[in-house]
Design a protein around this motif. Structure first.
Motif, PDB file in Angstrom:
ATOM      1  N   ASP A 180       0.732  -1.150   0.079  1.00 63.07           N
ATOM      2  CA  ASP A 180       0.153   0.003  -0.079  1.00 63.07           C
ATOM      3  C   ASP A 180       0.874   1.174  -0.151  1.00 63.07           C
ATOM      4  O   ASP A 180       0.695   2.355   0.625  1.00 63.07           O
ATOM      5  CB  ASP A 180      -0.855   0.097   1.207  1.00 63.07           C
ATOM      6  N   ASP A 202       0.077   1.479  -4.396  1.00 66.63           N
ATOM      7  CA  ASP A 202      -1.241   1.162  -3.974  1.00 66.63           C
ATOM      8  C   ASP A 202      -2.184   1.362  -5.110  1.00 66.63           C
ATOM      9  O   ASP A 202      -1.860   2.423  -5.969  1.00 66.63           O
ATOM     10  CB  ASP A 202      -1.946   2.004  -2.789  1.00 66.63           C
ATOM     11  N   LYS A 203      -3.107   0.800  -5.545  1.00 62.54           N
ATOM     12  CA  LYS A 203      -4.005   0.926  -6.300  1.00 62.54           C
ATOM     13  C   LYS A 203      -4.881   2.248  -6.454  1.00 62.54           C
ATOM     14  O   LYS A 203      -5.304   2.676  -7.375  1.00 62.54           O
ATOM     15  CB  LYS A 203      -4.939  -0.141  -6.567  1.00 62.54           C
TER      16      LYS A 203
HETATM   17 MG    MG Z   1      -4.394  -2.756   0.333  1.00 65.78          MG
END
Ligand code: MG
Ligand code: C2E
Ligand code: MG
Ligand code: MG
Length: 282
Positions: A180, A202-203
């Motif tokens: 993250d 992180d996305k």
């Molecule tokens: Mg995550």
């Protein structure tokens, strides 16, 4: 901020009838039994190596099919287990499962590194390096079969203790990934001393990068910064071919996400080795 005991939590909740709090309590109370009764299991999400092609690493993600409550996501029960002081049970279980699986895969010639997610409490424990070393020895596996994912905030909560533990674990050949990345509170000044091998962006940072040049800039700069500091860079949550191409162009080393492969049971992974490009000696 000490983890609360079960009794204390029950006392705190007794005053409140709120349904969501009852659900939380029920989740916490059923966790030990769930672990013993195999309600929990691991799925494995392959990462695609953008340089070499194929897949060399997977992440183990925990799943829970509760007999009454149905599917409970780790996003819900992991924080509860942390709060209740039970995360060590979960982490020890996940590590053991992964090593059992790795023992099988190695015997079948399936060569992968498997990452296990750890929580902040795990890293504060003085005996974590020894626990990992003994678990590997018990399964007669080298450290190279394992990676541990920890978040920035985990590192920041007690940097010297966490760093000491991490260095001992890395000495075993186990890889450390910062999960993250970008969502925690670590400063740029701290980044250069980060005791890790890999950074997982992180996305959240993928949002809008197809069309927003500022979002693109942040992603490209983060990748270059992390690579410049010697980290392997993985981007999480990649859901399309277009995103894959953008990230490849930006120099990301690996992508993980539903575009390449969803998290899957060990058996599903085994039948898909060729498509996933996983090395298999057998
Ligand atoms: Mg995550
Ligand atoms: P994480 O470690 O950052 O894991 C990545 C999460 O992104 C996973 O959610 C994964 O299923 C999800 N994901 C992967 N590809 C995509 C995609 O293309 N699109 C979207 N929208 N999501 C994608 P999951 O499995 O629900 O896990 C959530 C979090 O729970 C994990 O985040 C991790 O922090 C925690 N967790 C999972 N398993 C364990 C465990 O065994 N131990 C501990 N301590 N935490 C765990
Ligand atoms: Mg993770
Ligand atoms: Mg993550």
């Amino acid at each position: 901020k000490r983890a609360r005991s079960n009794k204390e939590m029950i006392a705190a909740y007794a005053l409140d009838d709120d349904i969501s709090q009852r659900r939380e309590l029920s989740i916490i109370n059923s966790l030990p039994k769930a672990l013993a009764q195999h309600q929990l299991y691991l799925v494995y999400q392959p990462k695609e190596s953008l340089h070499r092609g194929g897949c060399e690493q997977v992440e183990a993600l925990i799943r829970w099919d509760h007999p009454e409550l149905g599917f409970i996501s780790p996003g819900e029960f992991i924080p509860l287990a942390e709060y209740a002081g039970m995360i060590d049970l979960v982490s020890a279980w996940a590590l053991e499962q992964v090593l059992v699986q790795q023992g099988r895969w190695r015997r079948e010639g399936i060569m992968l590194r498997v990452a296990v997610n750890l929580s902040v409490e795990d890293l504060q424990q003085g005996n974590l390096p020894l626990t990992v070393e003994q678990a590997l020895a018990r399964h007669q596996l080298p450290g190279e079969v394992l990676a541990l994912e920890i978040t920035e905030s985990t590192l920041m909560s007690n940097p010297s203790k966490a760093t000491e533990n991490i260095n001992k674990i890395r000495a075993l050949g186990v890889k450390i990934a910062i999960d993250d990345f970008g969502t925690g509170h670590s400063s740029l000044a701290y980044l250069k001393d980060l005791p890790a091998d890999e950074v997982k962006i992180d996305k959240a940072f993928l949002s809008g990068i197809e069309h927003d040049s500022r979002a693109q800039n942040i992603m490209a700069t983060s990748i270059q910064l992390a690579k410049g500091l010697g980290f392997e860079v993985t981007v999480e949550g990649v859901e399309s071919h277009e995103l894959r191409q953008i990230l490849k162009h930006m120099g990301a080393d690996n992508i993980q996400g539903d575009f390449f492969a969803r998290p899957m049971r060990a058996m599903e992974l085994e039948v898909d080795l060729r498509r996933l490009g996983i090395a298999c000696g057998a």
